[in-house]
Design a protein around this motif. Structure first.
Motif, PDB file in Angstrom:
ATOM      1  N   VAL A 166       0.850  -1.339   0.055  1.00  0.00           N
ATOM      2  CA  VAL A 166       0.080  -0.034  -0.166  1.00  0.00           C
ATOM      3  C   VAL A 166       0.978   1.222  -0.035  1.00  0.00           C
ATOM      4  N   GLY A 167       0.868   2.110  -1.009  1.00  0.00           N
ATOM      5  CA  GLY A 167       1.552   3.331  -1.110  1.00  0.00           C
ATOM      6  C   GLY A 167       0.429   4.484  -0.298  1.00  0.00           C
ATOM      7  N   ALA A 168       1.395   5.743  -0.445  1.00  0.00           N
ATOM      8  CA  ALA A 168       0.737   6.769   0.649  1.00  0.00           C
ATOM      9  C   ALA A 168      -0.765   7.280   0.024  1.00  0.00           C
ATOM     10  N   LYS A 169      -0.785   7.248  -1.395  1.00  0.00           N
ATOM     11  CA  LYS A 169      -2.180   7.511  -1.856  1.00  0.00           C
ATOM     12  C   LYS A 169      -2.962   6.435  -1.488  1.00  0.00           C
ATOM     13  N   GLY A 170      -2.676   5.199  -1.681  1.00  0.00           N
ATOM     14  CA  GLY A 170      -3.399   4.085  -1.284  1.00  0.00           C
ATOM     15  C   GLY A 170      -3.875   4.208   0.058  1.00  0.00           C
ATOM     16  N   ALA A 171      -3.162   4.362   0.890  1.00  0.00           N
ATOM     17  CA  ALA A 171      -3.409   4.628   2.391  1.00  0.00           C
ATOM     18  C   ALA A 171      -4.379   5.734   2.521  1.00  0.00           C
ATOM     19  N   PHE A 172      -4.243   6.901   1.803  1.00  0.00           N
ATOM     20  CA  PHE A 172      -5.211   7.770   2.181  1.00  0.00           C
ATOM     21  C   PHE A 172      -6.511   7.454   1.754  1.00  0.00           C
ATOM     22  N   VAL A 173      -6.703   6.839   0.497  1.00  0.00           N
ATOM     23  CA  VAL A 173      -8.195   6.401   0.052  1.00  0.00           C
ATOM     24  C   VAL A 173      -8.640   5.498   0.977  1.00  0.00           C
ATOM     25  N   LEU A 174      -7.930   4.573   1.607  1.00  0.00           N
ATOM     26  CA  LEU A 174      -8.402   3.550   2.596  1.00  0.00           C
ATOM     27  C   LEU A 174      -8.663   4.084   3.853  1.00  0.00           C
ATOM     28  N   LEU A 175      -7.833   4.817   4.240  1.00  0.00           N
ATOM     29  CA  LEU A 175      -8.111   5.593   5.393  1.00  0.00           C
ATOM     30  C   LEU A 175      -9.562   6.516   5.625  1.00  0.00           C
ATOM     31  N   VAL A 176      -9.638   7.066   4.456  1.00  0.00           N
ATOM     32  CA  VAL A 176     -10.911   7.610   4.138  1.00  0.00           C
ATOM     33  C   VAL A 176     -12.165   7.040   4.132  1.00  0.00           C
ATOM     34  N   LYS A 177     -11.949   5.870   3.476  1.00  0.00           N
ATOM     35  CA  LYS A 177     -13.107   4.938   2.859  1.00  0.00           C
ATOM     36  C   LYS A 177     -13.342   4.119   4.108  1.00  0.00           C
ATOM     37  N   VAL A 178     -12.574   3.660   5.167  1.00  0.00           N
ATOM     38  CA  VAL A 178     -12.950   3.035   6.118  1.00  0.00           C
ATOM     39  C   VAL A 178     -14.017   3.707   7.062  1.00  0.00           C
ATOM     40  N   ASN A 179     -14.111   5.111   6.954  1.00  0.00           N
ATOM     41  CA  ASN A 179     -14.896   5.843   7.582  1.00  0.00           C
ATOM     42  C   ASN A 179     -15.950   6.570   6.859  1.00  0.00           C
ATOM     43  N   LEU A 180     -15.717   7.079   5.722  1.00  0.00           N
ATOM     44  CA  LEU A 180     -16.728   7.671   4.746  1.00  0.00           C
ATOM     45  C   LEU A 180     -17.381   6.324   4.238  1.00  0.00           C
ATOM     46  N   GLY A 181     -18.831   6.474   4.551  1.00  0.00           N
ATOM     47  CA  GLY A 181     -19.643   5.374   4.058  1.00  0.00           C
ATOM     48  C   GLY A 181     -20.897   5.461   4.761  1.00  0.00           C
ATOM     49  N   LEU A 182     -21.023   4.740   5.798  1.00  0.00           N
ATOM     50  CA  LEU A 182     -22.256   4.591   6.686  1.00  0.00           C
ATOM     51  C   LEU A 182     -22.439   5.525   7.592  1.00  0.00           C
ATOM     52  N   GLY A 183     -21.281   6.249   8.202  1.00  0.00           N
ATOM     53  CA  GLY A 183     -21.497   7.241   8.843  1.00  0.00           C
ATOM     54  C   GLY A 183     -21.991   8.593   8.494  1.00  0.00           C
TER      55      GLY A 183
END
Length: 483
Positions: A62-79
């Motif tokens: 996982v690169g830095a950009k991939g980490a950014f999108v994963l960090l966003v996506k685990v929060n942004l969705g249901l909440g």
């Protein structure tokens, strides 16, 4: 030296290139040394063992950009889907303040993840960190709490997917069937073995959920009246600067905000699978800033235009047609959330079960039997919880209260204490260190309050809503009204 070394603490990461006086300090030589160090670290990992060669799976992809999108996506969705309703309960001003205060606390706590991971490379989950600062019993407590939270997240994702399927199909099947379909999909997608291979799902899911929430945000701004308002005659949106909710109702609404930021424990796993864990902090801070911006825009705008007629989940606020459109757009994003939650819930158990074994990273029958079995178990338990509590608001409120403060706030205060205060002699505890210590104590007290008061609010909310929706129900959880 600012603190006395903990005898149980593993050595920190190697010094950066150029720090040794025997090494050529030229920029080219420094880059060569840094690259060699990075390559060696990527070949042998403190968590996964040998990562390259033979039949080993590459977990550090996982690169830095991939980490950014994963960090966003685990929060942004249901909440985010519950935030406009939370504004309706709290009012605009308290709602905005609650988001800003909670995001500040959670971001401060998440800063410890990158630092603690570098200082203790053997740490993969918050329970591993607990073993460092609290020993065996702390590890077992947080391991149980972490798995409880992750399974509840899987359940909430299953409810979210079933809600979308109900909305798009105009309640074309029993809700229990849609939740079962979500459980099967959770296993299928969650069984992808590495986060590096899931990153593209995160990108697609992020684009999907952003398109859906901004579509409904624009739609409520241009409609003549909220879709849930009376079809004819005058109406009052009753937008409040300050809400008049009871204490229990206010805490249930705050629980929804906690849930929207509650994926902090997953950050350890993402940091552990980064090619360069030192870049985690930048990706994390950027993700929190991005999340807060989206939450404020969506929460404020949708509540401003809908007022007391806001729907929860919020994608139903712009009328029947746009509700179907928005949920259709959001389905990939909801599936992405469910994939990440299932994968990371399973990975936490998998890494613990095979720790120290060659089967952890090797592509062997034992590896796959354990991985698929654990993933299936997590998906199944998530399905059962989702079927037992198929009410979106109630489920995320319970999660926000019971487990989020215990996993997203409390352990990180102990991590700071362990690495920055515990072994510091009294005479070396500067004013800044003492003030930071008291700040961590204050955050710890706030976390305990949020757990106790939030649980009271969540239970009160559940008691008042389960009269209309029973476990394993066919009742439509999207609020669709057939023509």
């Amino acid at each position: 030296m600012s603190f006395r070394q903990d005898p149980k603490r593993l050595p920190a990461s190697p010094p950066s290139a150029g720090s040794d006086t025997d090494v050529d300090a030229s920029p080219a030589a420094a880059r060569d040394v840094e690259k060699a160090s990075s390559d060696a670290e990527h070949t042998e990992d403190a968590v996964f063992g040998k990562l390259q060669g033979g039949k080993a799976l590459d977990y550090r992809a996982v690169g830095a950009k991939g980490a950014f999108v994963l960090l966003v996506k685990v929060n942004l969705g249901l909440g985010v889907l519950g935030l406009p309703h939370a504004f309706g309960v709290l009012g605009l001003v308290p709602g905005i303040l609650a988001i800003l205060v909670i995001q500040t606390i959670f971001c401060y706590c998440a800063l410890m993840i990158g630092r603690f991971k570098i200082a203790h490379p053997q740490v993969y989950t918050v329970s591993d960190a607990a073993a460092v600062f609290g020993g065996r019993w702390a590890k077992e407590f947080w391991f149980f709490a972490l798995n409880l939270q992750m399974i509840f997240f899987v359940a909430a994702a299953c409810v979210g997917v079933s809600t979308a399927l109900n909305a798009v199909s105009a309640h074309g099947a029993c809700t229990a069937i849609f939740i079962a379909v979500a459980g099967v999909l959770a296993f299928m997608f969650g069984a992808i073995p590495t986060l590096g291979a899931i990153t593209w799902i995160g990108w697609a899911g992020l684009a999907s959920i952003l398109a859906a929430v901004f579509t409904v945000t624009v739609a409520v701004g241009v409609q003549s009246r909220p879709s849930l308002a009376p079809a004819t005659g005058p109406f009052d949106k009753n937008v409040k600067m300050f809400g008049d909710a009871t204490f229990a109702q206010a805490m249930a609404a705050i629980n929804q905000i906690l849930f929207a930021y509650g994926s902090t424990p997953m950050f350890f796993g993402i940091a552990s699978e980064m090619r360069e864990p030192r870049k985690f902090t930048h990706s994390m801070v950027a993700s929190i800033g991005f999340l807060t911006t989206v939450y404020l825009v969506v929460g404020v705008v949708v509540y401003h235009y809908c007022g007391q007629y806001v729907a929860s989940p919020s994608l139903g606020s712009a009328g029947p047609l746009l509700k179907k459109i928005c949920y259709g757009i959001a389905i990939p994003g909801l599936l992405a959330s469910m994939t990440l939650f299932t994968h990371m819930a399973s990975k936490n158990i998998f890494v613990r079960a095979l720790a120290g074994s060659r089967h952890l990273a090797a592509n062997t029958p034992t590896h796959w039997a354990a991985w698929l079995g654990i993933t299936a178990g997590c998906a199944l338990i998530g399905y059962v919880i989702a079927s037992a509590i198929p009410i979106f608001d109630s489920l995320i409120s319970i999660i926000g209260a019971l487990v989020v403060p215990s996993l997203s706030v409390i352990p990180y205060t102990f991590m700071w204490w362990h690495d920055n205060y515990r072994f510091v002699p009294a005479e070396e505890r500067t004013l800044r260190k003492r003030l930071t210590f008291y700040l961590n104590v204050l955050i710890l007290v706030i976390a305990f309050f949020l757990t106790a008061a939030g649980t009271y609010g969540a239970v009160d909310d559940l008691i008042n809503t389960t009269n209309n929706s029973k476990p394993w129900t066919c009742h439509d959880n999207s609020g669709t009204v057939k023509d």
